[in-house]
Design an enzyme around this catalytic site. Structure first.
Site, mmCIF file in Angstrom:
data_model
loop_
_atom_site.group_PDB
_atom_site.id
_atom_site.type_symbol
_atom_site.label_atom_id
_atom_site.label_comp_id
_atom_site.label_asym_id
_atom_site.label_seq_id
_atom_site.Cartn_x
_atom_site.Cartn_y
_atom_site.Cartn_z
ATOM 1 N N ALA A 59 -3.957 179.470 125.824
ATOM 2 C CA ALA A 59 -5.189 179.222 125.782
ATOM 3 C C ALA A 59 -5.657 177.896 126.143
ATOM 4 O O ALA A 59 -5.783 176.903 125.340
ATOM 5 C CB ALA A 59 -5.953 179.445 124.454
ATOM 6 N N SER B 215 -9.382 171.011 121.081
ATOM 7 C CA SER B 215 -8.293 172.118 121.052
ATOM 8 C C SER B 215 -9.164 173.444 120.861
ATOM 9 O O SER B 215 -10.371 173.635 120.943
ATOM 10 C CB SER B 215 -7.233 172.022 120.305
ATOM 11 O OG SER B 215 -6.088 172.738 120.476
ATOM 12 N N ASN B 216 -8.501 174.568 120.520
ATOM 13 C CA ASN B 216 -8.982 175.862 120.202
ATOM 14 C C ASN B 216 -8.287 176.552 119.008
ATOM 15 O O ASN B 216 -7.151 175.829 118.717
ATOM 16 C CB ASN B 216 -9.273 176.802 121.425
ATOM 17 C CG ASN B 216 -7.586 176.788 122.200
ATOM 18 O OD1 ASN B 216 -7.056 177.482 121.789
ATOM 19 N ND2 ASN B 216 -7.548 176.218 123.499
ATOM 20 N N HIS B 217 -8.592 177.830 118.792
ATOM 21 C CA HIS B 217 -8.091 178.424 117.592
ATOM 22 C C HIS B 217 -6.601 179.135 117.857
ATOM 23 O O HIS B 217 -6.192 179.947 117.063
ATOM 24 C CB HIS B 217 -8.863 179.280 117.011
ATOM 25 C CG HIS B 217 -10.188 178.813 116.290
ATOM 26 N ND1 HIS B 217 -10.206 177.914 115.335
ATOM 27 C CD2 HIS B 217 -11.490 178.824 116.951
ATOM 28 C CE1 HIS B 217 -11.100 177.484 115.036
ATOM 29 N NE2 HIS B 217 -12.013 177.930 115.831
#
Ligand code: C5P
Length: 411
Positions: A289, A222-224
């Site tokens: 995102a 995943s991402n932030h």
């Protein structure tokens, strides 16, 4: 460009400087109006309480006058003291930006629906020219009775905004519809009622948050992204009158309950949900995102550590670019808006994405900018259309959302 400064909203206190009349009727839910008063004040509102005489059997005028720091308005005249101020209801009504009646009883609803003007509250409502919101509260059978339902319909026809009642445990011991809407939600309706309706009835489709790409049953990539920026846009679009559908990845910021949201996890799920709603939407905003890659093969069992190996190879395959794919579809009345997060050659890269993805507007964030992008409350962006570029200041994400929505209203 002037289009982003056509009005200013203080996002910390959206009701700042607004004069609100809070009408309280004789229902057990009247105690919740005390909290409602506090919440409205926290949002910057100046609140004048109007109580019916029955309301005073549940909560005293002392409670409300102390907290509102104003005498409660309750009697049209005092027969014993010879009240000189017989036209007070007209002044009170004409000075108001908004009236909210919470709780509104079956009795007061009936009086308002039929023009009965026999107390301070009804006289004030009939003398007002500002928006009037009504939050009914009563027992289940009373609420669903044909008389009450007819009155609610009549009130809607007269232009009053009837807030939904909630279903649940009622003071009588029964369960069902008729509970007063929670004060936090009533405040939301009040904020919406005074926000300029520049997006009236426009259908928005917004994706937010990160996506999660599963490796095995316990792990994912995943991402932030927190979803803050997208949720701020959805919230203010709703307040400006838009009909918002939110396609939400696993955000860390809670999604307001009043927004119509669909939860998804992976990019593929998000893509499918966006496609399903694309044709009914007029404004599509890609704030998510979306993970560009996903594990090529999902392992149905938890992947084990291998004792004699220090590395592990994970093969990735490309996810669809959701906006790019939507941009390829025939846009009839749709406008497509994307975000770009860049760390070098920012303007050029963003402009080429605008073209490549067939967007009507792209919002450029820079990774170089302090206090902006992931997790921050603030952001500094460029709004880039095929015809112009507007640079924002470093602002709270809610202010950026308001600027973006003002630009969208003019697209
Ligand atoms: O190409 P880039 O990822 O920088 O573009 C960012 C924009 O494209 C954002 O609006 C994002 O929501 C969207 N995007 C997408 N699908 C992807 C990657 C990005 O819709 N797979």
């Amino acid at each position: 460009m002037e289009i982003i400064n056509s009005f200013f909203i203080d996002t910390n206190q959206p009701l700042k400087g607004k004069k609100i009349l809070l009408g309280v009727c004789g229902s057990i839910a009247a105690y919740k109006s005390v909290f409602l008063l506090r919440l409205l004040q926290n949002q910057g509102a100046e609140v004048q309480i109007i109580m019916t005489q029955n309301a005073q059997k549940f909560v005293t005028t002392l409670t409300f006058s102390t907290l509102s720091q104003k005498p409660v308005f309750s009697y049209l005249w005092h027969e014993t003291t010879g009240n000189q101020d017989w036209s007070q209801h007209v002044q009170v009504a004409q000075n108001a930006d908004l009236i909210i009646i919470a709780p509104a009883t079956m009795n007061t609803l009936s009086k308002l629906a039929h023009g009965t003007c026999d107390d301070a509250l009804t006289a004030t409502v009939f003398s007002a020219s500002c928006p009037v919101l009504i939050a009914p509260a009563m027992d289940k059978e009373m609420y669903i009775s044909p008389q009450n339902q007819k009155n609610l319909n009549l009130l809607k026809e007269f232009g009053y905004q009837i807030l939904p009642s909630e279903s649940g445990f009622l003071a009588s011991g029964l369960e069902g519809l008729g509970r007063l809407l929670e004060p936090e939600k009533i405040v939301e309706y009040c904020i919406s009622a005074i926000t300029p309706k520049i997006l009236n009835e426009k259908k928005f489709l917004i994706n937010v948050g990160p996506t999660q790409e599963s490796i095995d049953p316990v792990r994912f990539i995943s991402n932030h992204s927190t979803g803050k920026m997208g949720i701020a846009i959805a919230k203010w679009a709703f307040r400006m009158g838009a009909q918002v559908t939110l396609i939400a990845g696993p955000t860390t910021v809670p999604i307001p309950e009043y927004l119509n949201s669909i939860s998804v996890k992976s990019a593929l799920e998000m893509f499918e949900a966006m496609q399903n709603h694309f044709h009914e939407a007029e404004i599509i905003i890609g704030t998510a995102a979306v993970a560009d890659f996903k594990p090529k093969n999902y392992a149905s069992q938890k992947i084990k550590k291998i004792d004699d190996s220090d590395t592990m190879n994970l093969e990735l395959s490309k996810n669809p670019d959701i906006l790019l794919e939507l941009g390829k579809q025939k846009k009839t009345y749709q406008k497509l808006i994307g975000f770009a997060l860049e760390s070098q050659n920012e303007l050029e890269n963003a402009k080429s994405k605008l073209k490549k993805k067939n967007l009507d507007l792209i919002v450029l964030n820079s990774l170089q900018q302090e206090g902006a992008t992931f997790g921050h409350d603030t952001n500094k962006v460029f709004f880039i259309s095929p015809n112009y570029i507007i640079e924002s200041e470093l602002l709270h994400k809610e202010q950026i959302a308001i600027q973006l929505l003002q630009i969208i209203a003019n697209l």
